[in-house]
Design an enzyme around this catalytic site. Structure first.
Site, PDB file in Angstrom:
ATOM      1  N   SER A  21       0.863  -1.193   0.000  1.00 51.12           N
ATOM      2  CA  SER A  21       0.000   0.000   0.000  1.00 51.12           C
ATOM      3  C   SER A  21       0.896   1.239   0.000  1.00 51.12           C
ATOM      4  CB  SER A  21      -0.851  -0.027   1.275  1.00 51.12           C
ATOM      5  OG  SER A  21      -1.448   1.225   1.514  1.00 51.12           O
ATOM      6  N   TYR A  51      -2.850  -1.750  10.421  1.00 47.69           N
ATOM      7  CA  TYR A  51      -2.897  -1.992   8.971  1.00 47.69           C
ATOM      8  C   TYR A  51      -1.655  -1.406   8.281  1.00 47.69           C
ATOM      9  CZ  TYR A  51      -4.182  -1.678   4.072  1.00 47.69           C
ATOM     10  OH  TYR A  51      -4.163  -1.767   2.699  1.00 47.69           O
TER      11      TYR A  51
HETATM   12  N1  LIG Z   1      -8.811  -0.388  -1.568  1.00 49.15           N
HETATM   13  C1  LIG Z   1      -7.821   0.357  -1.111  1.00 49.15           C
HETATM   14  O1  LIG Z   1      -7.994   1.569  -0.871  1.00 49.15           O
HETATM   15  C2  LIG Z   1      -6.451  -0.246  -0.908  1.00 49.15           C
HETATM   16  C3  LIG Z   1      -5.347   0.626  -0.784  1.00 49.15           C
HETATM   17  C4  LIG Z   1      -4.093   0.074  -0.591  1.00 49.15           C
HETATM   18  C5  LIG Z   1      -3.922  -1.302  -0.562  1.00 49.15           C
HETATM   19  N2  LIG Z   1      -5.006  -2.130  -0.696  1.00 49.15           N
HETATM   20  C6  LIG Z   1      -4.794  -3.572  -0.605  1.00 49.15           C
HETATM   21  O2  LIG Z   1      -5.316  -4.204  -1.764  1.00 49.15           O
HETATM   22  C7  LIG Z   1      -5.623  -5.574  -1.471  1.00 49.15           C
HETATM   23  C8  LIG Z   1      -6.987  -5.912  -2.036  1.00 49.15           C
HETATM   24  O3  LIG Z   1      -7.980  -5.186  -1.337  1.00 49.15           O
HETATM   25  P1  LIG Z   1      -9.226  -4.530  -2.055  1.00 49.15           P
HETATM   26  O4  LIG Z   1      -9.054  -3.072  -1.999  1.00 49.15           O
HETATM   27  O5  LIG Z   1      -9.473  -5.156  -3.365  1.00 49.15           O
HETATM   28  O6  LIG Z   1     -10.370  -4.870  -0.988  1.00 49.15           O
HETATM   29  P2  LIG Z   1     -11.643  -5.817  -1.018  1.00 49.15           P
HETATM   30  O7  LIG Z   1     -12.558  -5.451  -2.117  1.00 49.15           O
HETATM   31  O8  LIG Z   1     -12.164  -5.776   0.371  1.00 49.15           O
HETATM   32  O9  LIG Z   1     -11.035  -7.258  -1.310  1.00 49.15           O
HETATM   33  C9  LIG Z   1     -10.329  -7.985  -0.344  1.00 49.15           C
HETATM   34  C10 LIG Z   1     -10.240  -9.432  -0.786  1.00 49.15           C
HETATM   35  O10 LIG Z   1      -9.544 -10.163   0.259  1.00 49.15           O
HETATM   36  C11 LIG Z   1     -10.344 -11.253   0.659  1.00 49.15           C
HETATM   37  N3  LIG Z   1     -10.213 -11.505   2.090  1.00 49.15           N
HETATM   38  C12 LIG Z   1     -10.469 -10.645   3.114  1.00 49.15           C
HETATM   39  N4  LIG Z   1     -10.306 -11.259   4.293  1.00 49.15           N
HETATM   40  C13 LIG Z   1      -9.939 -12.543   3.993  1.00 49.15           C
HETATM   41  C14 LIG Z   1      -9.647 -13.676   4.785  1.00 49.15           C
HETATM   42  N5  LIG Z   1      -9.688 -13.637   6.120  1.00 49.15           N
HETATM   43  N6  LIG Z   1      -9.307 -14.837   4.165  1.00 49.15           N
HETATM   44  C15 LIG Z   1      -9.269 -14.901   2.801  1.00 49.15           C
HETATM   45  N7  LIG Z   1      -9.527 -13.861   2.009  1.00 49.15           N
HETATM   46  C16 LIG Z   1      -9.868 -12.695   2.594  1.00 49.15           C
HETATM   47  C17 LIG Z   1     -11.793 -10.860   0.336  1.00 49.15           C
HETATM   48  O11 LIG Z   1     -12.586 -12.016   0.085  1.00 49.15           O
HETATM   49  P3  LIG Z   1     -13.612 -12.715   1.093  1.00 49.15           P
HETATM   50  O12 LIG Z   1     -14.288 -11.664   1.911  1.00 49.15           O
HETATM   51  O13 LIG Z   1     -14.513 -13.472   0.171  1.00 49.15           O
HETATM   52  O14 LIG Z   1     -12.768 -13.643   1.920  1.00 49.15           O
HETATM   53  C18 LIG Z   1     -11.604 -10.083  -0.954  1.00 49.15           C
HETATM   54  O15 LIG Z   1     -11.578 -10.958  -2.050  1.00 49.15           O
HETATM   55  C19 LIG Z   1      -5.512  -5.708   0.050  1.00 49.15           C
HETATM   56  O16 LIG Z   1      -4.296  -6.321   0.385  1.00 49.15           O
HETATM   57  C20 LIG Z   1      -5.513  -4.266   0.538  1.00 49.15           C
HETATM   58  O17 LIG Z   1      -4.835  -4.121   1.754  1.00 49.15           O
HETATM   59  C21 LIG Z   1      -6.268  -1.628  -0.873  1.00 49.15           C
END
Ligand SMILES: NC(=O)c1ccc[n+]([C@@H]2O[C@H](COP(=O)([O-])OP(=O)(O)OC[C@H]3O[C@@H](n4cnc5c(N)ncnc54)[C@H](OP(=O)(O)O)[C@@H]3O)[C@@H](O)[C@H]2O)c1
Length: 269
Positions: free
Chosen positions: A143, A156
């Site tokens: 991130s 986080y």
């Molecule tokens: N969105 C942002 O602003 C942002 C910014 C910087 C970095 N990121 C990073 O990007 C990555 C993807 O996040 P996203 O933004 O796409 O968010 P998201 O839409 O919430 O997706 C998160 C994914 O992780 C899975 N997940 C969550 N908890 C889990 C668990 N305990 N076991 C297995 N799978 C799990 C969820 O699936 P299930 O709920 O089906 O398990 C979902 O597929 C993450 O690492 C996040 O930290 C996001």
């Protein structure tokens, strides 16, 4: 799974957001897929769509990666299915907004298990196989928060600092074995992340597809680091100029505001 027509990528967190978009991109490029998340309904729907549209092989694995046994179970399930993982994408991750002392420590530990422990175990197990073949690619999702302390989202940001440091270290180690490691550092992205973390989305958040495209492109070009979007690149450059306490002040202002906004929206229904 049927006959493999190309290489296979394993993507964690494929059920929504960046992981969902990455899954579609890999499928478009005719990679076979192993998709991991907890929401089996979403994984099944996505898998059906990708098989129909692209004729690829897809295996879905329902696992909760906040349990540290899950990573090893995934590895053995993949091994026993005789699937070779050519590309590992450690994307699953979650956050929790609020004051550190007010957040249940169990939530912190689940986050640390998911964002750090499972990512590390999956990387270890699959990179060992890649080292033997002298070939492979790894994409770890960190991130822009990896670059500074994050009051109001402290654990986080700390987990993502680990992901960046760990990934850059093994980029150096694994290079001589023909393996590339790419670290993706997205900034605010419109996904389910904010809602799950308990904050509102930033208005300038990027869309998940654009972030996934930048990640895919960087991974294929063996880039060490991908920071999608000019705003995020600028934010990272600026954060490097200031001591931690100054960055922390700026981060707190934003994160506290987004947390309070989410609480207000919840109250208003
Ligand atoms: N969105 C942002 O602003 C942002 C910014 C910087 C970095 N990121 C990073 O990007 C990555 C993807 O996040 P996203 O933004 O796409 O968010 P998201 O839409 O919430 O997706 C998160 C994914 O992780 C899975 N997940 C969550 N908890 C889990 C668990 N305990 N076991 C297995 N799978 C799990 C969820 O699936 P299930 O709920 O089906 O398990 C979902 O597929 C993450 O690492 C996040 O930290 C996001």
């Amino acid at each position: 799974m049927g006959v493999q027509n190309k290489e296979t990528a394993l993507i964690t967190g494929a059920s929504s957001g960046i992981g969902y978009e990455l899954s579609k991109l890999f499928a478009e490029h005719r990679y076979n897929l192993v998709l991991v998340a907890r929401n089996i309904k979403r994984l099944s729907e996505l898998s059906k769509e990708l098989i129909e549209n692209f004729g690829i092989c897809v295996k879905i694995i329902q696992k909760d990666l906040s349990l540290t046994c899950s990573a090893e179970e995934i590895f053995y399930e993949v091994e026993s299915s005789n699937i070779q993982i050519d590309i590992l994408v450690n994307n699953a991750g979650t956050g929790a907004n609020g004051l550190f002392h007010e957040i249940d420590y169990k939530k912190d530990i689940e986050m640390i298990n998911l964002n750090i422990a499972s990512l590390t175990i999956l990387t270890k197990l699959f990179s060992k196989k890649m080292v033997k073949r002298k070939k492979g690619k790894i994409l770890n999702v960190a991130s822009t928060g990896s670059y500074q302390p994050g009051p109001y989202i402290a654990v986080y940001y700390a987990t993502k600092a680990y992901v960046l440091s760990f990934s850059e270290a093994i980029t150096n180690e694994l290079k001589s074995y023909g393996i590339s490691v790419t670290t993706l550092c997205p900034g605010a992205t419109k996904t389910e992340f904010s809602k799950r973390a308990g904050k509102a989305d930033l208005k300038i958040a990027m869309d998940a597809k654009t972030v996934a495209m930048a990640a895919y492109d960087g991974l294929m070009r063996n880039k060490r680091l991908v920071i999608p979007g000019w705003r995020n690149k600028l934010a990272v450059s600026i954060s490097k100029l200031f001591p931690g306490n100054v960055s922390a002040k700026a981060v707190r202002e934003i994160q506290q505001q987004l947390t309070e906004q989410a609480m207000k929206e919840k109250r208003l229904g």
